[in-house]
Scaffold this active site. Sequence first.
Site, mmCIF file in Angstrom:
data_model
loop_
_atom_site.group_PDB
_atom_site.id
_atom_site.type_symbol
_atom_site.label_atom_id
_atom_site.label_comp_id
_atom_site.label_asym_id
_atom_site.label_seq_id
_atom_site.Cartn_x
_atom_site.Cartn_y
_atom_site.Cartn_z
ATOM 1 C CB SER A 219 -71.060 19.992 -1.828
ATOM 2 O OG SER A 219 -70.070 19.147 -1.286
ATOM 3 C CG ASP A 345 -68.058 14.301 -7.129
ATOM 4 O OD1 ASP A 345 -66.946 14.535 -6.619
ATOM 5 O OD2 ASP A 345 -69.113 14.828 -6.732
ATOM 6 C CG HIS A 374 -67.369 17.883 -5.461
ATOM 7 N ND1 HIS A 374 -68.387 17.053 -5.053
ATOM 8 C CD2 HIS A 374 -67.296 18.877 -4.527
ATOM 9 C CE1 HIS A 374 -68.898 17.508 -3.923
ATOM 10 N NE2 HIS A 374 -68.270 18.623 -3.593
#
Length: 412
Positions: A219, A345, A374
């Site tokens: 991320s 996502d 995600h």
Amino acid sequence: MISLDFNFNVLTRDLSLYLENQVKVGLFGSGVLSLVLGFSAAYAYYYLISVAKKPQLISGGKKFYQFLRDQCPVVSEIYYPTFWCWESRIQTVLRPFVTAKPGVSYRNELIRAEDGGQISLDWFDNDDSASHPNAATRPTVLLLPGLTGTSRESYILHMVQQSRDLGYRCAVFNNRGVSGETLLTPRTYCAANTEDLEAVIEHIQRTNEDAPLMAAGVSMGGMMLANYLGRKGRETCLKGVVVFSAGWDVFECTASLEKPLDRFLFNSYLTSCLQAGVDRHKSVLEKSYDIDHVMKAKTLREFDERFTSIMFGYPTNDDYYHDASPIHRLKSVQVPMLCLNAADDVFSPSHAIPVEAVKQNPNLALLITCHGGHIGFLEGLWPRQSTYMDRVFKQFAKAVIEQGGDLNDLSS
């Protein structure tokens, strides 16, 4: 292999007639069982046709593409998301709760930064490594957690476990102030600023000069790694990089998370986590920032406008978001970098995944799954031990460390 070559419309018509007739039998006894079996068959068919698919592998060069096909078979396999939770938001929400947290004992090291601050680095030395018993040459994997993550996140622990199985050493880079250490200066972190990451990489290299080093980011950690590579070009000791669920265009990511459902599920929660970090270090930060104003932010955008963009000296929040977006630096990446994103996502919407930019750089490869959410990528009936993301990490790490010579001069 089950053959799926039959007409979907015919199946749907026949199944509808079947269910209609079964309902007439009654809602008890064999009628209920038949109804359940009928819906189960329809669900299984839908799952196999529309959910379970091979990922899309895109690369800017044939050499990197073929390397991944040869050394990382996972990129060519069908990804079967957990059949009872394949939807994006469910995968995202459930991963921290359903995946196991392997036991890992870290050795903590605090590194002093040039501005007087300190950076917390958690080491897993893997001194019991059978394949690499010599600590001086034992390969090292640098791991970067997400926005509010630490070395204790389940996805980090899983990568440490995979590295341990390979015989490698790990170092987890915790962003300033997130892992319990004291914040010594009024500065935290952001995706655009890579000074702390550069300091950590240089420190690891000095400490283990003869050990190959690669990195993995998740991320925001992946965004930071991509921005670092875009800035450094060839001037880095990293042999390879893999990033998971990175947000490539911060404007698009933020807009996606401001949709009503995603704001409720994710945006507000992450904002509160960031505010908790600010409140925890209030005594140091309140001298430089309007903490009361920061604590009233309701979204990530408002938090960045009131805190992050100001801290790092940007004229506007838009200037910060542009600088934090890795999509603008992909053309300058000179180290093999594999990027895994899920098309569903909500943190990194599919239309903002940089397919065309990747095609222009032979050092880049993009692996896109239809599902996964995600940092989800759950698979198997009960996804406790391993995920698709874990398998990608393990195979790519092994390939970079043990077959990395094949990645020299990918432009040829």
